[in-house]
Write an enzyme that holds these catalytic residues in place. Structure first.
Site, PDB file in Angstrom:
ATOM      1  N   HIS A  59      27.711  -5.931 -22.398  1.00  0.00           N
ATOM      2  CA  HIS A  59      26.335  -6.236 -21.940  1.00  0.00           C
ATOM      3  C   HIS A  59      25.842  -7.464 -22.701  1.00  0.00           C
ATOM      4  CE1 HIS A  59      22.182  -4.824 -20.525  1.00  0.00           C
ATOM      5  NE2 HIS A  59      21.988  -5.976 -21.153  1.00  0.00           N
TER       6      HIS A  59
ATOM      7  N   HIS B  12      22.345  -0.019 -22.727  1.00  0.00           N
ATOM      8  CA  HIS B  12      21.568  -0.051 -23.976  1.00  0.00           C
ATOM      9  C   HIS B  12      20.712   1.200 -24.170  1.00  0.00           C
ATOM     10  CE1 HIS B  12      18.705  -1.611 -21.115  1.00  0.00           C
ATOM     11  NE2 HIS B  12      19.145  -2.841 -21.156  1.00  0.00           N
TER      12      HIS B  12
ATOM     13  N   LYS C  36      23.800  -5.031 -11.359  1.00  0.00           N
ATOM     14  CA  LYS C  36      22.842  -4.566 -12.356  1.00  0.00           C
ATOM     15  C   LYS C  36      21.565  -4.125 -11.673  1.00  0.00           C
ATOM     16  CE  LYS C  36      20.926  -3.917 -16.348  1.00  0.00           C
ATOM     17  NZ  LYS C  36      20.722  -4.776 -17.486  1.00  0.00           N
TER      18      LYS C  36
ATOM     19  N   HIS D  77      23.618 -11.421 -22.415  1.00  0.00           N
ATOM     20  CA  HIS D  77      22.853 -12.474 -21.732  1.00  0.00           C
ATOM     21  C   HIS D  77      23.241 -13.816 -22.339  1.00  0.00           C
ATOM     22  CE1 HIS D  77      20.001  -9.487 -20.024  1.00  0.00           C
ATOM     23  NE2 HIS D  77      20.287  -8.836 -21.142  1.00  0.00           N
TER      24      HIS D  77
ATOM     25  N   HIS E 200      19.492  -0.475 -16.054  1.00  0.00           N
ATOM     26  CA  HIS E 200      18.433  -0.544 -17.064  1.00  0.00           C
ATOM     27  C   HIS E 200      17.577   0.694 -16.835  1.00  0.00           C
ATOM     28  CE1 HIS E 200      15.578  -2.841 -19.745  1.00  0.00           C
ATOM     29  NE2 HIS E 200      14.866  -1.809 -19.361  1.00  0.00           N
TER      30      HIS E 200
ATOM     31  N   ASP F 144      23.696  -6.522 -25.760  1.00  0.00           N
ATOM     32  CA  ASP F 144      22.407  -6.933 -25.184  1.00  0.00           C
ATOM     33  C   ASP F 144      21.833  -8.116 -25.959  1.00  0.00           C
ATOM     34  OD1 ASP F 144      20.322  -6.996 -23.406  1.00  0.00           O
ATOM     35  OD2 ASP F 144      19.214  -5.352 -24.323  1.00  0.00           O
TER      36      ASP F 144
HETATM   37  C1  NCD Z   1      16.725  -8.926 -21.942  1.00  0.00           C
HETATM   38  C2  NCD Z   1      16.560 -10.418 -21.661  1.00  0.00           C
HETATM   39  O1  NCD Z   1      15.905 -11.105 -22.449  1.00  0.00           O
HETATM   40  O2  NCD Z   1      17.109 -10.902 -20.670  1.00  0.00           O
HETATM   41  N1  NCD Z   1      15.758  -8.527 -22.928  1.00  0.00           N
HETATM   42  C3  NCD Z   1      15.830  -7.454 -23.752  1.00  0.00           C
HETATM   43  O3  NCD Z   1      14.863  -7.192 -24.468  1.00  0.00           O
HETATM   44  N2  NCD Z   1      16.912  -6.714 -23.819  1.00  0.00           N
HETATM   45  C4  NCD Z   1      16.623  -8.145 -20.686  1.00  0.00           C
HETATM   46  C5  NCD Z   1      17.134  -6.724 -20.821  1.00  0.00           C
HETATM   47  O4  NCD Z   1      18.321  -6.479 -21.007  1.00  0.00           O
HETATM   48  O5  NCD Z   1      16.311  -5.792 -20.738  1.00  0.00           O
HETATM   49 ZN    ZN Z   2      20.125  -6.835 -21.398  1.00  0.00          ZN
END
Ligand code: NCD
Ligand code: ZN
Length: 345
Positions: free
Chosen positions: A14, A174, A99, A16, A136, A248
């Site tokens: 997971h 998460h 997702k 970003h 999520h 995450d």
């Molecule tokens: C994530 C993001 O910034 O894209 N933020 C977070 O707090 N985890 C989005 C997500 O996974 O919920």
């Molecule tokens: Zn995330």
């Protein structure tokens, strides 16, 4: 006392990485540690077609430093009207998962799902073609306390979804609560798994407020109280194949986190495996790290385990306080703090 361990190269289930110039900061951090990562599709606008996913994958691969072998595993962003026909194209393009963001639950989730029932034809196609659903798991109704949104999601949505699609592989992303850890433990591990972040293993919600509000500890789902952190530790170190690593790591420009209405997301990719090693070691279970970080996720996704290894040593080091992030600064979680474990390059 164990002061060094060698484990199969881990994967991040997971992650970003955003897009554009920031890719060149964050992708090298992940590629230095992990063999593969599940790339979240919550760009603006979101990645909703196989073609967009392939183009995004190419941009990510261009940011992988020479000499590193790293495979981004692509996902699509499920919307109320993502057509079932796109799932066949996604399968052909090598997309591994979709997702599900409940609309409004988190960063860039405006296009998210307003009613899961609207996505049933698409979920049907995913179940048939073996594409995973990553969830999520938080309800968004304003009458539910922010700290209870994950637990409420289980009863309101996860259990019905599980019942309606018994053979769809679903990852509860998460997880942050005892309720979620218990629920996942009660499911058939062939079809239900969960990722756990390093920050939810290391910190409880006090971390957000110690000495003043600390925006870099704010993420969604938000950190919970200590009993929940302990439940997550127990799940992670148990060796139970349903639980696996998902950082995450969610980078944001520092000025948008240190803001009157700060963004949710903690950046941990620069020292991710080190933070997991710290959490496992604090629990006296460093010997269980490899299952959680390198085996369970690959097995759940039905992918081969990595064959190379990494070595971690118990040795204090201090990561950089910040990184360039396009024109902005990126402040990692625990900026300026010494960490007790280090991956040997
Ligand atoms: C994530 C993001 O910034 O894209 N933020 C977070 O707090 N985890 C989005 C997500 O996974 O919920
Ligand atoms: Zn995330």
């Amino acid at each position: 006392m164990t002061d060094a361990i060698t484990i199969t190269r881990p994967d991040d289930w997971h992650l970003h990485v955003r897009d554009g110039a920031p890719l060149h900061t964050v992708v090298p951090h992940t590629a230095a540690q992990f063999g593969r990562a599940i790339i979240m599709p919550n760009l603006k606008p979101p990645i909703t077609t196989a073609q967009q996913a392939l183009a995004y994958k190419e941009r990510i691969l261009k940011a992988v430093p020479a000499g590193l072998e790293f495979t981004p595993l692509m996902t699509l962003y499920l919307t109320d009207n993502l057509p079932a026909s796109e799932i066949e194209r996604a399968k052909e393009a090598g997309v591994v998962a979709l997702k599900l963001y409940p609309a409004g639950a988190t960063t860039n989730s405006d296009a998210g799902v307003t009613d899961i029932k609207k996505t049933y034809a698409t979920l049907e196609a995913m179940q048939r073609l073996g594409i995973l659903l990553l969830v999520h798991g938080e309800v968004t109704s304003p009458d539910i306390d922010l700290f209870d949104r994950e637990a409420a999601f289980i009863d309101q949505h996860f259990i019905p979804l599980r019942k309606d699609f018994p053979e769809l592989k679903i990852v509860f992303e998460h997880i942050t609560t005892q309720e979620a850890a218990q629920y996942v433990s009660s499911c058939n591990g062939a079809y239900t798994g969960a990722t756990i972040t390093a920050h939810h293993l290391l910190f409880n919600r006090n971390a957000i407020f110690i000495g003043g509000v600390r925006p870099h500890y704010y993420c969604l789902p938000v950190l919970k109280r200590e009993k929940h952190r302990l439940a997550l530790i127990n799940a992670a170190i148990s060796g139970d194949a349903r639980f696996f690593l998902g950082t995450d790591s969610a980078p944001h420009p520092a000025q948008l986190k240190e803001h009157a209405s700060g963004c949710a997301g903690c950046y941990t990719a620069h020292a991710a495996i080190e933070m997991y090693a710290e959490a496992f070691d604090n629990a006296g279970a460093i010997y269980q790290l490899e299952k959680f970080a390198s085996f369970n996720g690959a097995d759940f996704y039905g992918l081969p385990r990595n064959t190379s290894t990494i070595t971690l040593q118990k040795e204090f080091w201090t990561p950089p306080e910040s990184f360039a992030f396009g024109e902005a600064d990126l402040k990692p979680l625990r900026s300026g703090e010494a960490l007790p474990w280090r991956m040997i390059p």
